[in-house]
Design a protein around this motif. Structure first.
Motif, PDB file in Angstrom:
ATOM      1  N   HIS A 303       5.834   4.249   6.994  1.00  0.00           N
ATOM      2  CA  HIS A 303       6.853   3.319   7.196  1.00  0.00           C
ATOM      3  C   HIS A 303       7.792   4.027   8.471  1.00  0.00           C
ATOM      4  O   HIS A 303       8.211   3.453   9.532  1.00  0.00           O
ATOM      5  CB  HIS A 303       7.953   2.919   6.387  1.00  0.00           C
ATOM      6  CG  HIS A 303       7.265   2.011   5.298  1.00  0.00           C
ATOM      7  ND1 HIS A 303       7.965   1.439   4.306  1.00  0.00           N
ATOM      8  CD2 HIS A 303       5.923   1.335   5.071  1.00  0.00           C
ATOM      9  CE1 HIS A 303       7.422   0.571   3.413  1.00  0.00           C
ATOM     10  NE2 HIS A 303       6.061   0.777   4.149  1.00  0.00           N
ATOM     11  N   ALA A 408       0.840  -3.798  11.993  1.00  0.00           N
ATOM     12  CA  ALA A 408       1.073  -4.609  10.841  1.00  0.00           C
ATOM     13  C   ALA A 408      -0.103  -4.711  10.016  1.00  0.00           C
ATOM     14  O   ALA A 408      -0.138  -4.397   8.754  1.00  0.00           O
ATOM     15  CB  ALA A 408       1.396  -5.953  11.496  1.00  0.00           C
ATOM     16  N   ARG A 409      -1.448  -4.574  10.550  1.00  0.00           N
ATOM     17  CA  ARG A 409      -2.590  -4.627   9.882  1.00  0.00           C
ATOM     18  C   ARG A 409      -2.667  -3.276   9.147  1.00  0.00           C
ATOM     19  O   ARG A 409      -3.122  -3.341   7.780  1.00  0.00           O
ATOM     20  CB  ARG A 409      -3.918  -4.658  10.692  1.00  0.00           C
ATOM     21  CG  ARG A 409      -4.309  -6.315  10.900  1.00  0.00           C
ATOM     22  CD  ARG A 409      -5.413  -5.966  11.601  1.00  0.00           C
ATOM     23  NE  ARG A 409      -5.544  -7.277  12.383  1.00  0.00           N
ATOM     24  CZ  ARG A 409      -6.344  -7.939  13.260  1.00  0.00           C
ATOM     25  NH1 ARG A 409      -7.130  -6.456  13.840  1.00  0.00           N
ATOM     26  NH2 ARG A 409      -6.349  -8.688  13.980  1.00  0.00           N
ATOM     27  N   LEU A 411      -0.295  -1.450   7.986  1.00  0.00           N
ATOM     28  CA  LEU A 411       0.574  -1.525   6.821  1.00  0.00           C
ATOM     29  C   LEU A 411       0.194  -2.230   5.507  1.00  0.00           C
ATOM     30  O   LEU A 411       0.270  -2.257   4.313  1.00  0.00           O
ATOM     31  CB  LEU A 411       1.972  -1.863   7.365  1.00  0.00           C
ATOM     32  CG  LEU A 411       2.518  -0.977   8.223  1.00  0.00           C
ATOM     33  CD1 LEU A 411       3.909  -1.631   8.862  1.00  0.00           C
ATOM     34  CD2 LEU A 411       3.043   0.409   7.384  1.00  0.00           C
ATOM     35  N   GLY A 413      -0.367  -6.195   3.518  1.00  0.00           N
ATOM     36  CA  GLY A 413       0.451  -7.009   2.776  1.00  0.00           C
ATOM     37  C   GLY A 413       0.109  -8.481   3.065  1.00  0.00           C
ATOM     38  O   GLY A 413      -0.302  -8.845   3.900  1.00  0.00           O
ATOM     39  N   LEU A 415       2.483 -10.732   3.883  1.00  0.00           N
ATOM     40  CA  LEU A 415       3.344 -11.338   4.866  1.00  0.00           C
ATOM     41  C   LEU A 415       2.284 -11.097   6.123  1.00  0.00           C
ATOM     42  O   LEU A 415       2.443 -11.872   7.140  1.00  0.00           O
ATOM     43  CB  LEU A 415       4.517 -10.325   5.133  1.00  0.00           C
ATOM     44  CG  LEU A 415       5.247 -10.617   6.242  1.00  0.00           C
ATOM     45  CD1 LEU A 415       5.824 -12.276   6.117  1.00  0.00           C
ATOM     46  CD2 LEU A 415       6.563  -9.618   6.355  1.00  0.00           C
ATOM     47  N   VAL A 416       1.588 -10.103   6.359  1.00  0.00           N
ATOM     48  CA  VAL A 416       0.831  -9.738   7.547  1.00  0.00           C
ATOM     49  C   VAL A 416      -0.287 -10.680   7.450  1.00  0.00           C
ATOM     50  O   VAL A 416      -0.665 -11.219   8.697  1.00  0.00           O
ATOM     51  CB  VAL A 416       0.189  -8.159   7.440  1.00  0.00           C
ATOM     52  CG1 VAL A 416      -0.728  -8.048   8.551  1.00  0.00           C
ATOM     53  CG2 VAL A 416       1.335  -7.155   7.424  1.00  0.00           C
ATOM     54  N   VAL A 449       7.368  -8.667  11.645  1.00  0.00           N
ATOM     55  CA  VAL A 449       6.389  -8.483  10.444  1.00  0.00           C
ATOM     56  C   VAL A 449       6.519  -7.074  10.138  1.00  0.00           C
ATOM     57  O   VAL A 449       6.643  -6.626   8.986  1.00  0.00           O
ATOM     58  CB  VAL A 449       5.118  -8.808  10.648  1.00  0.00           C
ATOM     59  CG1 VAL A 449       4.048  -8.781   9.675  1.00  0.00           C
ATOM     60  CG2 VAL A 449       4.941 -10.386  11.021  1.00  0.00           C
ATOM     61  N   VAL A 450       6.478  -6.294  11.250  1.00  0.00           N
ATOM     62  CA  VAL A 450       6.447  -4.707  10.854  1.00  0.00           C
ATOM     63  C   VAL A 450       7.828  -4.173  10.364  1.00  0.00           C
ATOM     64  O   VAL A 450       7.871  -3.611   9.369  1.00  0.00           O
ATOM     65  CB  VAL A 450       6.222  -3.845  12.141  1.00  0.00           C
ATOM     66  CG1 VAL A 450       6.280  -2.483  12.278  1.00  0.00           C
ATOM     67  CG2 VAL A 450       4.645  -4.169  12.749  1.00  0.00           C
ATOM     68  N   GLY A 452      10.034  -5.840   8.664  1.00  0.00           N
ATOM     69  CA  GLY A 452      10.127  -6.644   7.415  1.00  0.00           C
ATOM     70  C   GLY A 452       9.342  -5.584   6.649  1.00  0.00           C
ATOM     71  O   GLY A 452       9.730  -5.312   5.523  1.00  0.00           O
ATOM     72  N   THR A 453       8.195  -5.378   6.815  1.00  0.00           N
ATOM     73  CA  THR A 453       7.305  -4.737   5.781  1.00  0.00           C
ATOM     74  C   THR A 453       7.828  -3.283   5.683  1.00  0.00           C
ATOM     75  O   THR A 453       7.511  -2.795   4.523  1.00  0.00           O
ATOM     76  CB  THR A 453       5.906  -4.819   6.467  1.00  0.00           C
ATOM     77  OG1 THR A 453       5.394  -5.981   6.602  1.00  0.00           O
ATOM     78  CG2 THR A 453       4.664  -3.969   5.402  1.00  0.00           C
ATOM     79  N   CYS A 454       8.557  -2.821   6.761  1.00  0.00           N
ATOM     80  CA  CYS A 454       8.979  -1.275   6.375  1.00  0.00           C
ATOM     81  C   CYS A 454      10.385  -1.519   5.768  1.00  0.00           C
ATOM     82  O   CYS A 454      10.943  -0.554   5.673  1.00  0.00           O
ATOM     83  CB  CYS A 454       8.982  -0.632   7.779  1.00  0.00           C
ATOM     84  SG  CYS A 454       7.643  -0.488   8.368  1.00  0.00           S
TER      85      CYS A 454
END
Ligand SMILES: CC(C)(COP(=O)(O)OP(=O)(O)OC[C@H]1O[C@@H](n2cnc3c(N)ncnc32)[C@H](O)[C@@H]1OP(=O)(O)O)[C@@H](O)C(=O)NCCC(=O)NCCS
Length: 505
Positions: A303, A408-409, A411, A413, A415-416, A449-450, A452-454
């Motif tokens: 992250h 994003a890929r 990471l 999930g 959402l991605v 997306v990035v 949010g995922t972090c």
């Protein structure tokens, strides 16, 4: 000025066979300092592989040594004849948004023409930039000279100083790129460590600002707190007009400002949610410390690196509205805080920096990929903008978006997955409904997306963008102040013809 394609093409062309690997093609490009390789079978041109294709391949995690070029090249590209006029090359490249075209004579490839070749020689301008009409929104108007960085919209290329921004994001730390922007060169290890130490030592909020922040933070949103906090910082530290100070003093203020902004944002966010601020840690680099101050615990390394890469990618981006605003304010001789407050104001608009949380709101509303097409058609039908798509300068892929899609890929999930499927649908629907526009994802779609995922809260997406952009603004403020002339353009008056007698009250 050259009139025929043969006078400006690069010749002989660099070619490779269809079975060559991406790694082989890349090293050819590096060796010869060129942006494309023509792919041939015997004498025939069967494709062209460009830097953009390599970027896609990298984003798609292709193995460069195992992947043959024919999987990633543009197959059966349009070609030019060497005796064709330069104008034909211009329309071929710009109409289809190509950046390179092979030149063919007698069945064999004899050269390559790039958009860069054309721009280097040409007085030619796209039709919409020519003539006396004032471009709406100053599109394409050059208003200053800068050595901070630039964006080449037609090529989908973006650089800081002489380095591609995506390569900096892939290979260097935020602090190294920060130093590149402030001082003009990438640091070696010793200089890098010294700079990190300098930054870490300046993160604390000064006492007056720390005392006022709880009230400021509760009054409005995080961008309001940032704008007001920067103003308070300048006032408390007694920053004088840039007109009255030298470059060293301005650089010292700029460093302090950029070091304090993440602390200010994290503290304001926590206060707004009824939590105590978490003091900055001097042993952590900027991105790790930012996540630490937000959460009060150390974030996973993946992250931290993803957020750092996002920050590097968004440090600067040509003469965007906020950078221009900051430079205009500096051109009046005003102080650094005034320039950055203005820039934050410009950034806060949804057409500039305010889109990433809206892009995620859209993904929430769409919820499942099968609903994407109907949702997007309905929204465009209502005249709404699809957030995270379209760009004033890029009429092709935004390189930041390509890079962040890869981040994003990695990471991963749900959402991605949803974002990638919605992206594909939206690009198709927008091409169908706005066929004469080139609308692709901009930085904000995958940024949302990035981030949010972090685990960065949505309300902090634009403020986080502002934290990195403050470094770019500061670099521009220093550049403007170093060679200043008041920016004072003119407007064409279009109201009722004057002079008219003023009617009595
Ligand atoms: C970024 C943006 C302001 C740049 O646009 P611009 O160069 O000023 O383009 P214009 O506003 O002149 O729009 C040109 C056309 O494309 C359309 N268009 C542009 N972006 C669009 C989008 N995201 N969704 C739908 N249509 C879009 C406009 O409706 C217009 O079509 P029309 O001529 O048929 O009315 C615009 O693409 C946008 O509003 N995007 C959404 C907000 C966003 O993502 N902002 C973050 C930017 S980094």
């Amino acid at each position: 000025m050259p009139t025929a394609v043969q006078q400006l093409m690069s010749s002989p062309p660099v070619t490779c066979a269809t079975g060559a690997s991406l790694a082989e093609a890349t090293s050819l490009m590096h060796e010869r300092q060129i942006g494309s390789v023509v792919v041939t079978e015997g004498a025939a041109v069967v494709g062209i592989l460009t830097e953009r294709d390599l970027l896609r391949a990298a984003a798609g995690r292709a193995d460069p040594t195992g992947e043959p070029v024919h999987r990633w090249m543009t197959a059966r590209p349009d070609v030019l004849r060497s005796d064709e006029e330069v104008g034909a090359a211009w329309s071929g490249l710009t109409h289809h948004h190509y950046r390179h075209l092979p030149v063919v004579d007698g069945g064999g490839v004899v050269g390559v023409v790039s958009l860069r070749d054309l721009l280097a020689v040409a007085q030619i301008r796209p039709a919409e930039e020519a003539g006396g009409a004032l471009p709406r929104g100053l599109e394409g108007v050059v208003v200053a000279e800068t050595s901070v960085g630039d964006v080449r919209g037609r090529e989908g290329f973006h650089h800081y100083r002489q380095y591609p921004a995506v390569e900096l994001a892939a290979r260097r730390s935020l602090e190294d790129v920060w130093q590149l922007l402030f001082d003009g060169a990438l640091p070696d290890r010793t200089a890098s460590a010294r700079f990190c130490g300098e930054v870490a030592a300046q993160r604390e909020l000064p006492p007056g600002l720390a005392a006022l922040l709880p009230s400021v933070a509760r009054l409005g949103g995080p961008l309001d707190a940032l704008r007001t906090g920067v103003s308070l910082l300048g006032a408390e530290l007694g920053w004088r007009p840039s007109h009255d100070i030298g470059p060293d003093e301005l650089r010292a203020q700029a460093l302090r400002l950029c070091a304090v902004v993440p602390t200010l944002l994290a503290a304001a966010h926590r206060l707004r949610h009824g939590l105590d601020p978490v003091p900055p840690r001097a042993d952590l680099p900027t991105a790790a410390n930012y996540l630490w101050m937000l959460r009060g615990e150390e974030a996973p390394a993946a992250h931290v690196r993803a957020v750092e890469q996002y920050l590097v990618l968004t440090i600067d981006h040509g003469f965007n509205a906020s950078t221009f605003t900051g430079r205009v304010i500096t051109s009046t001789g005003a102080d650094l805080a005034a320039a950055v407050c203005g820039a934050v104001g410009a950034l806060s608009g949804p057409l500039h920096g305010g889109a990433p949380s809206r892009a995620l709101d859209m993904l929430d509303a769409i919820a499942t990929p099968d609903r994407a097409e109907g949702w997007i058609r309905e929204a465009v039908g209502r005249g709404d903008r699809i957030m995270g798509f379209g760009h004033r300068v890029y009429k092709t892929d935004d390189p930041r978006s390509v890079f962040l899609r890869g981040v994003a890929r990695s990471l991963g999930g749900p959402l991605v997955d949803l974002a990638e499927r919605v992206e594909a649908t939206a690009v198709g629907v927008l091409a169908d409904l706005k066929p004469d526009r080139r609308l692709y994802t901009n930085v904000e779609f995958f940024a949302g997306v990035v981030l949010g995922t972090c685990g960065i809260p949505r309300e902090l997406f634009t403020p986080t963008f502002a934290a990195s952009r403050t470094i770019g603004w500061a670099a521009h403020v220093m550049e403007q102040a170093a060679d200043n002339r008041l920016i004072r353009p003119a407007a064409r008056y279009t109201g009722p013809p004057p002079p008219e007698a003023v009617p009595p009250a």
